[in-house]
Design a protein around this motif. Structure first.
Motif, PDB file in Angstrom:
ATOM      1  N   GLU A 241      56.172  33.836  42.064  1.00 21.10           N
ATOM      2  CA  GLU A 241      56.507  35.072  41.354  1.00 21.10           C
ATOM      3  C   GLU A 241      55.268  35.927  41.137  1.00 21.10           C
ATOM      4  OE1 GLU A 241      60.051  34.617  38.301  1.00 21.10           O
ATOM      5  OE2 GLU A 241      58.665  32.921  38.095  1.00 21.10           O
ATOM      6  N   VAL A 242      54.176  35.283  40.771  1.00 17.55           N
ATOM      7  CA  VAL A 242      52.935  36.015  40.542  1.00 17.55           C
ATOM      8  C   VAL A 242      52.489  36.702  41.832  1.00 17.55           C
ATOM      9  CG1 VAL A 242      50.485  35.814  39.970  1.00 17.55           C
ATOM     10  CG2 VAL A 242      52.189  34.549  38.640  1.00 17.55           C
ATOM     11  N   ALA A 243      52.531  35.977  42.933  1.00 14.94           N
ATOM     12  CA  ALA A 243      52.119  36.555  44.206  1.00 14.94           C
ATOM     13  C   ALA A 243      53.004  37.731  44.593  1.00 14.94           C
ATOM     14  CB  ALA A 243      52.172  35.477  45.297  1.00 14.94           C
ATOM     15  N   ALA A 244      54.298  37.615  44.341  1.00 17.18           N
ATOM     16  CA  ALA A 244      55.216  38.697  44.683  1.00 17.18           C
ATOM     17  C   ALA A 244      54.939  39.947  43.843  1.00 17.18           C
ATOM     18  CB  ALA A 244      56.656  38.228  44.482  1.00 17.18           C
ATOM     19  N   ILE A 245      54.635  39.765  42.580  1.00 12.89           N
ATOM     20  CA  ILE A 245      54.341  40.904  41.707  1.00 12.89           C
ATOM     21  C   ILE A 245      53.063  41.597  42.143  1.00 12.89           C
ATOM     22  CG2 ILE A 245      53.719  41.562  39.352  1.00 12.89           C
ATOM     23  CD1 ILE A 245      55.594  39.265  38.419  1.00 12.89           C
ATOM     24  N   ARG A 246      52.043  40.810  42.465  1.00 14.65           N
ATOM     25  CA  ARG A 246      50.786  41.408  42.928  1.00 14.65           C
ATOM     26  C   ARG A 246      51.010  42.203  44.221  1.00 14.65           C
ATOM     27  NH1 ARG A 246      45.673  39.064  40.811  1.00 14.65           N
ATOM     28  NH2 ARG A 246      44.741  39.614  42.847  1.00 14.65           N
ATOM     29  N   ALA A 247      51.812  41.638  45.091  1.00 14.77           N
ATOM     30  CA  ALA A 247      52.096  42.358  46.331  1.00 14.77           C
ATOM     31  C   ALA A 247      52.847  43.658  46.051  1.00 14.77           C
ATOM     32  CB  ALA A 247      52.920  41.464  47.273  1.00 14.77           C
ATOM     33  N   LYS A 248      53.777  43.618  45.116  1.00 10.78           N
ATOM     34  CA  LYS A 248      54.531  44.808  44.728  1.00 10.78           C
ATOM     35  C   LYS A 248      53.600  45.898  44.203  1.00 10.78           C
ATOM     36  CE  LYS A 248      58.037  46.108  41.251  1.00 10.78           C
ATOM     37  NZ  LYS A 248      58.908  45.572  40.170  1.00 10.78           N
ATOM     38  N   LEU A 249      52.554  45.486  43.497  1.00 10.05           N
ATOM     39  CA  LEU A 249      51.587  46.432  42.946  1.00 10.05           C
ATOM     40  C   LEU A 249      50.507  46.826  43.942  1.00 10.05           C
ATOM     41  CD1 LEU A 249      51.206  44.773  39.431  1.00 10.05           C
ATOM     42  CD2 LEU A 249      52.039  47.095  39.840  1.00 10.05           C
ATOM     43  N   GLY A 250      50.567  46.268  45.141  1.00 10.09           N
ATOM     44  CA  GLY A 250      49.584  46.592  46.153  1.00 10.09           C
ATOM     45  C   GLY A 250      48.247  45.920  45.936  1.00 10.09           C
ATOM     46  N   LEU A 251      48.238  44.762  45.295  1.00  9.15           N
ATOM     47  CA  LEU A 251      46.997  44.051  44.994  1.00  9.15           C
ATOM     48  C   LEU A 251      46.783  42.931  45.994  1.00  9.15           C
ATOM     49  CD1 LEU A 251      47.598  43.799  41.135  1.00  9.15           C
ATOM     50  CD2 LEU A 251      46.119  45.445  42.311  1.00  9.15           C
ATOM     51  N   ARG A 252      45.568  42.839  46.523  1.00  9.75           N
ATOM     52  CA  ARG A 252      45.251  41.781  47.483  1.00  9.75           C
ATOM     53  C   ARG A 252      44.950  40.470  46.757  1.00  9.75           C
ATOM     54  NH1 ARG A 252      41.356  45.443  49.055  1.00  9.75           N
ATOM     55  NH2 ARG A 252      39.777  43.813  48.622  1.00  9.75           N
ATOM     56  N   PRO A 253      45.196  39.341  47.375  1.00 15.56           N
ATOM     57  CA  PRO A 253      44.911  38.037  46.749  1.00 15.56           C
ATOM     58  C   PRO A 253      43.444  37.858  46.396  1.00 15.56           C
ATOM     59  CG  PRO A 253      46.367  37.768  48.633  1.00 15.56           C
ATOM     60  CD  PRO A 253      45.887  39.187  48.673  1.00 15.56           C
ATOM     61  N   ASP A 254      42.525  38.485  47.155  1.00 16.53           N
ATOM     62  CA  ASP A 254      41.105  38.283  46.902  1.00 16.53           C
ATOM     63  C   ASP A 254      40.538  39.231  45.863  1.00 16.53           C
ATOM     64  OD1 ASP A 254      41.584  40.421  48.665  1.00 16.53           O
ATOM     65  OD2 ASP A 254      39.499  40.369  49.369  1.00 16.53           O
ATOM     66  N   GLN A 255      41.339  40.157  45.336  1.00 21.70           N
ATOM     67  CA  GLN A 255      40.852  41.087  44.331  1.00 21.70           C
ATOM     68  C   GLN A 255      40.941  40.475  42.935  1.00 21.70           C
ATOM     69  OE1 GLN A 255      43.426  44.481  45.384  1.00 21.70           O
ATOM     70  NE2 GLN A 255      41.559  45.668  45.779  1.00 21.70           N
ATOM     71  N   ARG A 256      39.929  40.787  42.111  1.00 18.62           N
ATOM     72  CA  ARG A 256      39.980  40.391  40.693  1.00 18.62           C
ATOM     73  C   ARG A 256      40.634  41.542  39.928  1.00 18.62           C
ATOM     74  NH1 ARG A 256      34.498  38.979  37.578  1.00 18.62           N
ATOM     75  NH2 ARG A 256      34.075  41.145  38.157  1.00 18.62           N
ATOM     76  N   VAL A 257      41.742  41.237  39.280  1.00 25.07           N
ATOM     77  CA  VAL A 257      42.541  42.268  38.600  1.00 25.07           C
ATOM     78  C   VAL A 257      42.380  42.112  37.088  1.00 25.07           C
ATOM     79  CG1 VAL A 257      44.849  43.227  38.279  1.00 25.07           C
ATOM     80  CG2 VAL A 257      44.185  42.262  40.496  1.00 25.07           C
TER      81      VAL A 257
ATOM     82  N   THR B 269      35.809  54.366  34.906  1.00 23.54           N
ATOM     83  CA  THR B 269      35.035  54.520  36.146  1.00 23.54           C
ATOM     84  C   THR B 269      33.710  53.780  36.049  1.00 23.54           C
ATOM     85  OG1 THR B 269      36.051  56.655  36.657  1.00 23.54           O
ATOM     86  CG2 THR B 269      33.919  56.181  37.677  1.00 23.54           C
ATOM     87  N   GLN B 270      33.065  53.915  34.915  1.00 26.69           N
ATOM     88  CA  GLN B 270      31.778  53.239  34.716  1.00 26.69           C
ATOM     89  C   GLN B 270      31.942  51.723  34.769  1.00 26.69           C
ATOM     90  OE1 GLN B 270      29.522  54.626  31.322  1.00 26.69           O
ATOM     91  NE2 GLN B 270      28.552  52.626  31.053  1.00 26.69           N
ATOM     92  N   LEU B 271      33.050  51.207  34.189  1.00 27.81           N
ATOM     93  CA  LEU B 271      33.254  49.766  34.157  1.00 27.81           C
ATOM     94  C   LEU B 271      33.487  49.201  35.558  1.00 27.81           C
ATOM     95  CD1 LEU B 271      33.589  47.161  32.527  1.00 27.81           C
ATOM     96  CD2 LEU B 271      36.033  47.694  32.345  1.00 27.81           C
ATOM     97  N   VAL B 272      34.405  49.809  36.313  1.00 27.26           N
ATOM     98  CA  VAL B 272      34.694  49.243  37.643  1.00 27.26           C
ATOM     99  C   VAL B 272      33.501  49.405  38.581  1.00 27.26           C
ATOM    100  CG1 VAL B 272      37.186  49.461  37.472  1.00 27.26           C
ATOM    101  CG2 VAL B 272      35.853  51.375  38.381  1.00 27.26           C
ATOM    102  N   THR B 273      32.708  50.434  38.386  1.00 33.62           N
ATOM    103  CA  THR B 273      31.497  50.588  39.190  1.00 33.62           C
ATOM    104  C   THR B 273      30.534  49.443  38.919  1.00 33.62           C
ATOM    105  OG1 THR B 273      31.741  52.999  39.197  1.00 33.62           O
ATOM    106  CG2 THR B 273      29.559  52.110  39.726  1.00 33.62           C
ATOM    107  N   ALA B 274      30.407  49.077  37.624  1.00 30.56           N
ATOM    108  CA  ALA B 274      29.517  47.976  37.254  1.00 30.56           C
ATOM    109  C   ALA B 274      30.039  46.639  37.765  1.00 30.56           C
ATOM    110  CB  ALA B 274      29.348  47.942  35.736  1.00 30.56           C
ATOM    111  N   LEU B 275      31.358  46.475  37.801  1.00 33.85           N
ATOM    112  CA  LEU B 275      31.933  45.180  38.166  1.00 33.85           C
ATOM    113  C   LEU B 275      32.048  44.989  39.677  1.00 33.85           C
ATOM    114  CD1 LEU B 275      34.723  44.703  35.465  1.00 33.85           C
ATOM    115  CD2 LEU B 275      32.337  43.944  35.440  1.00 33.85           C
ATOM    116  N   GLY B 276      31.898  46.032  40.429  1.00 33.30           N
ATOM    117  CA  GLY B 276      31.866  45.868  41.871  1.00 33.30           C
ATOM    118  C   GLY B 276      33.171  46.210  42.566  1.00 33.30           C
TER     119      GLY B 276
END
Length: 725
Positions: free
Chosen positions: A535-551, A572-579
């Motif tokens: 279920e988790v994998a299906a939801i991530r796919a629905k949201l367009g999130l890759r398995p290797d991404q940290r969400v 913007t500043q946070l995601v830039t810092a986190l990579g």
């Protein structure tokens, strides 16, 4: 020897007890012992006392095997006390800051038999109101230490136990005990002043006397209020035994007796209309039995006229006197109320026609198998009502559920779910005919709770910030909120869902209404507890999130002090810092829509996403602040970082039940740099954060086992009371 023993009788006060204990134990004066007497309370009262006893050696707990009432509970606590002085505090009240220092100083300097302190009434819906004691002493002062014979007017001090501190040996030597029954303070409060050789008065507010909206026996109609006559009989019998020592005070005591009895008679929350004639007759009997030969100080004004009616023995005279007083005091505003009716617009006129149709429908029988569901004033399908609806189709298939929905949100209703557009004739008909009402907020004020109808408040979070009547204590907590209207709507609740014992206690104080708490866990968290990896994998796919991404999900709460939406985080500043491998989902509070947007490709606004539970399942970690989201997300046992750059201002203006800095379920950041570092350093996933999260889960999430919906349905729709294992 400890200077002061505080005896705390406790029965059905789970919503107030923590505030009372904190007000005592957090004071700088520490030479005290607290004896909590659990009067066989059926709620969490005894557990709260035990929790405090584990944390503070000054707290001792006595669990009574059966309910004995306030008087006997006080006596039981007195037998356990070891202090030089003893103070009987009611466990739904609380002490003023610095009260213990002031009391201790006065006790040490005057060594009285009885020390009386000032208090303030604390209505549930208004600021505390000082008593008249200080003003009275200014007009007729007394020395620091005196005897009643020199200042008999002091008998007018409120005769309750909690505004007096007693020398313990004085109580023992004079065999002072509280009797059973209601109004148990009467035989004690006056007698101790007559017996004491050394009385002192501290004209400083030390106690806040809570005026509860619901639950207090003194505010509950019933025949128990006739017990006031028994208690005054006991007092006069005791005074007879004292002979000449008490004779000189009988006129003042007699006047106090009539004062209390007449106030009880005049209070519809104590004596109902059907009992008034009988109650008045009992007052007349007491008047004739105890009237002093030499007379007594008859008050002036309205009370004096009431005394004259009692002396005549005529209930009709009392009624006419009372009616004239009411006419004199009231009704002047009726004309103003009529004048306030404004010209209605065409839309308002249409609504009035529909409301008339609604009233006609109220005359038709209840549909015993119809339930109306709603979420956030018809703004979608979800939160706690949704899983109840879904599971009820299997567990209680005889109940047909219909969702009310605003016209612009119809598209959010899942296929196969029956709905009605709000404001239509069918909507009014369903609201008039349904037996069951399920909502995570309140239905409109005009909705009538019919006899036999069942209203279930599912609520929509575990409270961190103060709620309900507790908001009245904070500058922005109840701004633009009509608390009386809110509680009138809450009065319709038959059941209220609670996710844990902590919330049950908070709701009882914050929403003081007559409902049954269902301590079940939150139904919306059943999905989180039962979700599979697929279920988790299906939801991530629905949201367009890759398995290797940290969400990471960022879910802040509303900030009333800001006057509107305020973005506390530079996304913007946070995601830039986190990579580049980090994706930030931003979900604004439900008061706002599309308020979390960003032009950065790694930031996605999910404020308008239908099911927040899907976002929880998709996220590898949560950033939140004072939002109840942390309790729901903790069910997943994933990292939570508390980001509170405005902690002090929020706590001061909005108020908190939980110190989210000290009790956070993980890492804490108060600046944006600290927030980024919590993830970059691995602190968010570290051992300390995991330990904090486990403690948090043990205290708040222990019922989130995937069966909350079933527990609620079995209680509400099937009438079962036994818990589900």
């Amino acid at each position: 020897m400890t200077l002061l023993s505080i005896v705390l009788p406790a029965y059905r006060v789970q919503g107030y007890l923590e505030e009372c204990l904190d007000s005592i134990l957090r004071q700088p004066f520490t030479d005290i012992e607290v004896i909590g007497v659990d009067d066989c309370s059926p709620d969490h009262t005894g557990e709260v006392l035990d929790e405090y006893a584990k944390r503070d050696a000054r707290v001792k707990v006595l669990h009574l095997e059966q309910n004995v009432g306030l008087g006997e509970a006080r006596n039981a606590g007195l037998r356990q006390a070891t202090g030089e002085y003893v103070w009987f505090i009611d466990s739904d009240d609380w002490l003023a800051d610095g009260a213990l220092w002031s009391v201790a100083n006065r006790l040490r300097t005057t060594q009285p038999d009885v020390l009386a302190v000032d208090y303030a009434k604390a209505p549930w819906n208004a600021a505390p109101q000082p008593s008249k004691l200080t003003a009275a002493l200014a007009q007729d002062p007394v020395p620091d230490v005196f005897a009643l014979r020199d200042h008999p007017h002091i008998l007018k001090i409120f005769h309750v136990a909690w505004n007096k501190i007693f020398r313990r040996q004085f109580l023992i030597d004079n065999e002072i005990q509280f009797p059973t029954g209601l109004y148990e303070d009467v035989p004690v409060g006056h007698a101790v002043l007559i017996l004491a050789e050394r009385i002192s008065i501290l004209p400083e507010v030390c106690v806040y006397y809570r005026q509860r909206r619901r639950g207090a026996i003194t505010g509950t109609v019933g025949r128990r209020h006739f017990e006031v006559f028994t208690q005054w009989d006991r007092l006069f019998a005791y005074l007879d035994g004292l002979g000449e020592r008490a004779a000189q005070f009988r006129p003042q005591v007699f006047e106090r007796m009539l004062f209390q009895m007449l106030l009880a008679l005049d209070n519809p929350e104590r004596v109902s209309r059907g009992m008034r004639r009988e109650f008045f007759g009992k007052i007349v009997e007491a008047y004739r039995r105890y009237l002093p030969r030499e007379g007594y100080p008859v008050p002036e004004g309205k009370l004096g006229r009431w005394h004259a009616a009692v002396a005549s023995g005529s209930f009709r005279r009392y009624q006419m006197t009372h009616l004239r007083d009411r006419v004199r005091d009231g009704l002047a505003n009726r004309g103003a109320a009529l004048f306030s009716l404004a010209w209605r617009t065409a839309a308002q006129a249409r609504r009035q026609v529909f409301r008339f149709y609604y009233r006609l429908q109220l005359r038709r029988p209840l549909d015993e198998n119809l339930a109306v569901y709603s979420m956030y004033w018809g703004r979608g399908y979800g939160c706690n009502p949704a899983p109840i609806y879904e599971h009820a189709r299997d567990l209680a298939p005889q109940v047909r559920g219909v969702w009310e929905i605003t016209r612009d949100r119809v598209k959010e209703i899942p296929k196969g779910v029956d709905y009605v557009v709000m404001g239509t004739l069918r909507h009014y008909r369903l609201l008039a005919r349904a037996k069951y009402f399920v909502n995570n907020v309140n239905f409109p004020g005009w909705v009538v709770k019919r006899r036999g109808a069942v209203h279930l408040s599912t609520n929509h979070g575990t409270p961190i910030k103060v709620m309900g009547v507790d908001q009245l204590k904070y500058p922005v907590g109840a701004r633009s909120m009509n608390m009386s209207l809110l509680l009138e709507r809450c009065d319709r609740w038959t059941f209220s869902i609670s996710p844990n014992a902590f919330t049950t206690r908070v709701w009882e104080r914050a929403y003081p209404c007559d409902y049954e708490s269902i301590e079940s866990g939150y139904p919306r968290n059943d999905w989180l507890a039962n979700a599979t990896g697929e279920e988790v994998a299906a939801i991530r796919a629905k949201l367009g999130l890759r398995p290797d991404q940290r969400v990471i999900l960022y879910a802040p709460t509303h900030r009333e002090y800001a006057g509107g939406y305020q973005q506390m985080l530079n996304t913007t500043q946070l995601v830039t810092a986190l990579g580049p491998d980090t994706v930030l989902l931003v979900r604004a509070h439900h008061f706002y829509e599309n308020a979390g947007g960003s032009v950065h490709p790694q930031v996605t606004d999910v404020s308008d996403y239908a099911r927040v539970e899907e976002l929880y399942l998709a996220a590898d970690a949560l950033i939140t602040d004072y939002s109840s989201a942390m309790f729901d997300y903790a069910v997943l046992d994933r990292p939570i970082v508390v980001y509170v750059p405005d902690f002090e201002i929020y706590r001061a203006t909005r108020g908190l039940y939980i110190d989210v800095v000290a009790e956070a379920p993980g890492a804490v950041a108060q600046t944006q740099d600290e927030l980024a570092e919590a993830f970059l350093s691995g602190e968010a996933w570290g051992e300390a954060a995991a330990k904090a999260r486990q403690e948090f889960r043990s205290r708040y999430c222990y019922l989130d086992d995937g069966k909350a919906s079933e527990r609620v349905i079995r209680r509400v729709f099937l009438g079962e009371k036994s818990p589900i294992s």
